[in-house]
Design a protein around this motif. Structure first.
Motif, PDB file in Angstrom:
ATOM      1  N   GLU A   1       0.841  -1.197   0.000  1.00  0.00           N
ATOM      2  CA  GLU A   1       0.000   0.000   0.000  1.00  0.00           C
ATOM      3  C   GLU A   1       0.878   1.250   0.000  1.00  0.00           C
ATOM      4  OE1 GLU A   1      -3.759   1.873   2.520  1.00  0.00           O
ATOM      5  OE2 GLU A   1      -2.519   0.340   3.466  1.00  0.00           O
TER       6      GLU A   1
ATOM      7  N   GLY B   1       2.197   2.127  -3.253  1.00  0.00           N
ATOM      8  CA  GLY B   1       1.217   2.498  -4.265  1.00  0.00           C
ATOM      9  C   GLY B   1       0.753   1.356  -5.141  1.00  0.00           C
TER      10      GLY B   1
ATOM     11  N   VAL C   1      -4.389  -0.884  -2.693  1.00  0.00           N
ATOM     12  CA  VAL C   1      -5.231   0.061  -1.969  1.00  0.00           C
ATOM     13  C   VAL C   1      -6.084  -0.738  -0.980  1.00  0.00           C
ATOM     14  CG1 VAL C   1      -7.102   0.087  -3.692  1.00  0.00           C
ATOM     15  CG2 VAL C   1      -6.805   2.024  -2.165  1.00  0.00           C
TER      16      VAL C   1
ATOM     17  N   THR D   1      -9.393  -0.645   1.350  1.00  0.00           N
ATOM     18  CA  THR D   1     -10.669   0.049   1.455  1.00  0.00           C
ATOM     19  C   THR D   1     -11.413  -0.461   2.688  1.00  0.00           C
ATOM     20  OG1 THR D   1     -10.789   0.187  -0.954  1.00  0.00           O
ATOM     21  CG2 THR D   1     -12.829   0.586   0.262  1.00  0.00           C
TER      22      THR D   1
ATOM     23  N   THR E   1      -3.843  -1.392  -7.242  1.00  0.00           N
ATOM     24  CA  THR E   1      -4.016  -0.105  -7.909  1.00  0.00           C
ATOM     25  C   THR E   1      -3.717  -0.311  -9.392  1.00  0.00           C
ATOM     26  OG1 THR E   1      -1.704   0.488  -7.606  1.00  0.00           O
ATOM     27  CG2 THR E   1      -3.251   1.149  -5.852  1.00  0.00           C
ATOM     28  N   GLU E   2      -3.872   0.726 -10.165  1.00  0.00           N
ATOM     29  CA  GLU E   2      -3.523   0.640 -11.584  1.00  0.00           C
ATOM     30  C   GLU E   2      -2.041   0.295 -11.742  1.00  0.00           C
ATOM     31  OE1 GLU E   2      -3.509   3.535 -15.490  1.00  0.00           O
ATOM     32  OE2 GLU E   2      -4.986   3.927 -13.933  1.00  0.00           O
TER      33      GLU E   2
END
Length: 141
Positions: free
Chosen positions: A77, A80, A83, A85, A99-100
């Protein structure tokens, strides 16, 4: 030195050891360390097929402790790649997803895991052979 070793050395001769701030190698060491740790690749593989809750990840990644999974997803995380949630339910539900940026890694990680699965027996045999011919070596394990 063998001809093969010389050929390999020649191919990478343009890369000198890191030691200067402006050297291209310096910036990738931390990234490679993250991707090369024991659990990160397995977390990425699991998340490649979609979001997972913590316990789902833990069940899917055999041998990982709760603490190591927590550290792994937090590090991913922070980098990057993942993610986290938190959903406003009682009790709170949490899931993790790529993530992308993390998703852009999946094809490379898949290739690495596929290669590892295809060659694990050959590597295990090579290790056994090495250990047998080098008794008392300090690199076993």
């Amino acid at each position: 030195m063998s001809v093969t070793h010389t050929a390999v050395t020649t191919l990478v001769a343009d890369l000198e050891p890191c030691g200067h701030e402006d050297h291209p190698d310096c910036g990738i060491r931390d990234v490679l360390a993250r991707l090369g740790d024991k659990w990160s690749v397995l977390v990425i593989v699991e998340l490649a097929s979609g979001p997972r809750r913590f316990r789902e990840l833990q069940r899917a990644i055999h041998g990982i402790s709760q603490r190591m999974l927590t550290l792994s997803v937090r590090r991913l995380e922070r980098d990057g790649l993942v993610v986290r949630t938190v959903y406003p339910t009682v009790p709170a539900q949490v899931d993790y997803r790529l993530t992308e940026l993390g998703a852009s890694l999946t094809h490379l990680v898949r290739q690495l895991t596929d290669w590892s699965a295809a060659h694990k027996e050959v590597i295990a045999q090579a290790r056994d052979d090495y250990d047998r011919t080098h008794p008392g070596n300090e690199i076993s394990g």
